[in-house]
Enzyme design. Structure first.
Site, mmCIF file in Angstrom:
data_model
loop_
_atom_site.group_PDB
_atom_site.id
_atom_site.type_symbol
_atom_site.label_atom_id
_atom_site.label_comp_id
_atom_site.label_asym_id
_atom_site.label_seq_id
_atom_site.Cartn_x
_atom_site.Cartn_y
_atom_site.Cartn_z
ATOM 1 N N ALA A 56 -65.524 -25.213 68.863
ATOM 2 C CA ALA A 56 -67.395 -25.637 68.699
ATOM 3 C C ALA A 56 -68.405 -25.150 67.600
ATOM 4 O O ALA A 56 -69.501 -25.693 67.048
ATOM 5 C CB ALA A 56 -67.812 -25.175 69.334
ATOM 6 N N ASP A 117 -71.401 -13.993 50.281
ATOM 7 C CA ASP A 117 -72.778 -13.300 49.970
ATOM 8 C C ASP A 117 -72.390 -12.239 50.869
ATOM 9 O O ASP A 117 -73.607 -11.276 50.315
ATOM 10 C CB ASP A 117 -73.114 -14.093 51.237
ATOM 11 C CG ASP A 117 -74.184 -15.102 51.499
ATOM 12 O OD1 ASP A 117 -74.144 -15.239 49.950
ATOM 13 O OD2 ASP A 117 -73.854 -16.142 52.157
#
Lengths: 258, 258
Positions: A56, A117
């Site tokens: 998903a 990040d």
């Protein structure tokens, strides 16, 4: 002062390297946009990529790569056993705690890793890469301006001669053919010196224009150590038998003497 | 076809990365010309470098780095204990057997390594790197033409605007200052969007010309999400008190609206 003749150290940079991951197992944790970029980078370097992410959570590009069987998909969240056999790990999930846990597992197993990040949890950073066949140009601003890195990469791409990649292919083929006619280890210095002369003698555009016939003709100059002017190579094109030409008697110009 | 909207895989490349070796321990085996280049690369990335090589084998540049205490010198041939604590190993000695032995030891210990001139015994290759402050541009021909990589690197360096490195420094400083005035994690999207607008609004030359005063003035536009034209920033220079100007009333131009 004698010291001035050596380059001064300029700290603050990175060690920019071309990592070899052909046939290596790269684990990508996450299936979003950042993961999609990482996956493409790895596939372009011929890695075997496994993506761990619940189905998903796959973005359309990652789902496409899974459907095309370009990557192996593990349809669940990360588990430590995913690290078994991994040569490199790239994490791009919005879960700082999970990311840090994966980073620590990678360090314990000495697997190079990049947590997107989170600079302190990265053995290496990515930059903006221009690709043209065998040519890769990577722009890094060392974290100061990622957006600017892309701008600079596009600027560079525009300045490059068209066919820069093909010129490099041509030089690569010439190198292979040269090694066939001068294969001994003791030939290496002469071979390398001659290749340097060839690289210096022709412009990129000229390199791109070299045909198989031109390369075969060019290689005939290797024993003398000389590199003919492009005009000489061109004049040889119409002659199946090079021996009929006077190119070896000095009446034609040479770009670089032996 | 939906498939066409995603970039096609172009195999045959490398994964070009900016390896982080600040404060890491890099072992260089050998002290010749190739080693000298590797050492400089590592020092430029703030690594702790140890060179293992008998003193008689040091080339002048490496000897200079040793004398300047820029590197630690081990005055003998390589021994396996040299690998203790090494985060990366670079080998540049004219001894294929010794090189292969070191490569195998590195692999057993999972230490990234590069054996110069032996592609199969390399976790990574080097390329030709242009350096200008925080900007690093690396050219790789993926082994097809090392000489050509240098040519291309020099070509690119000539095309770049002067002060490209300084422009990146400026953007980096602006980013730091912005984070000071908008430090919360939830500010990140607005912060990033505004930095993107700034990067798009000014040319590199313009970025280089920004003073501390200009940056302070520029940051005043952040709350509105707008980025002023350079002329507006310039007009603000002569005014200690920005509030006296009408730049926020819309009578001045904006490069990019919010």
């Amino acid at each position: 002062m004698a010291e001035n003749k050596f380059p001064e150290v300029q700290g603050g940079g990175s060690l920019i390297v071309a990592w070899q991951i052909k046939g290596k197992h790269v684990l990508v944790v996450g299936g979003g946009e950042v993961a999609a970029g990482r996956i493409l980078n790895c596939l372009n370097a011929d890695a075997n990529v496994t993506v761990v992410c619940p189905a998903a959570g796959l973005n359309p590009e990652v789902a496409y790569r899974v459907a095309q069987k370009q990557v192996t998909h593990v349809d669940r969240k990360f588990e430590p056993c995913d690290l078994d056999g991994a040569d490199m790990v790239l994490v791009a999930v919005d879960d700082p705690e999970a990311s840090t846990a994966i980073w620590q597992l990678c360090k314990a197993r000495r697997i190079p890793a990049n947590i997107a990040d989170v600079p302190p949890e990265c053995d290496f950073y990515f930059g903006s890469v221009h690709r043209d066949g065998p040519l890769q140009i990577m722009v890094s601003t060392n974290g100061k301006g990622p957006r600017l890195a892309s701008t600079i990469r596009r600027f560079i791409a525009k300045q490059l001669p068209r066919d820069a990649g093909r010129a490099i292919e041509t030089i690569g083929q010439l190198r292979v053919k040269l090694r066939q006619i001068a294969p001994r280890p003791e030939d290496a210095p002469k071979r390398m010196a001659w290749m340097t002369r060839v690289s210096d003698a022709y412009s990129w555009d000229e390199m791109c224009g070299l045909s198989d016939e031109d390369m075969a003709n060019l290689l005939r100059f290797y024993p003398s150590g000389q590199v003919p002017l492009l005009e000489v190579l061109k004049s040889m094109r119409r002659n199946a038998d090079v021996s009929q030409l006077d190119v070896f008697d000095g009446s034609f110009g040479f770009s670089v003497g032996a």
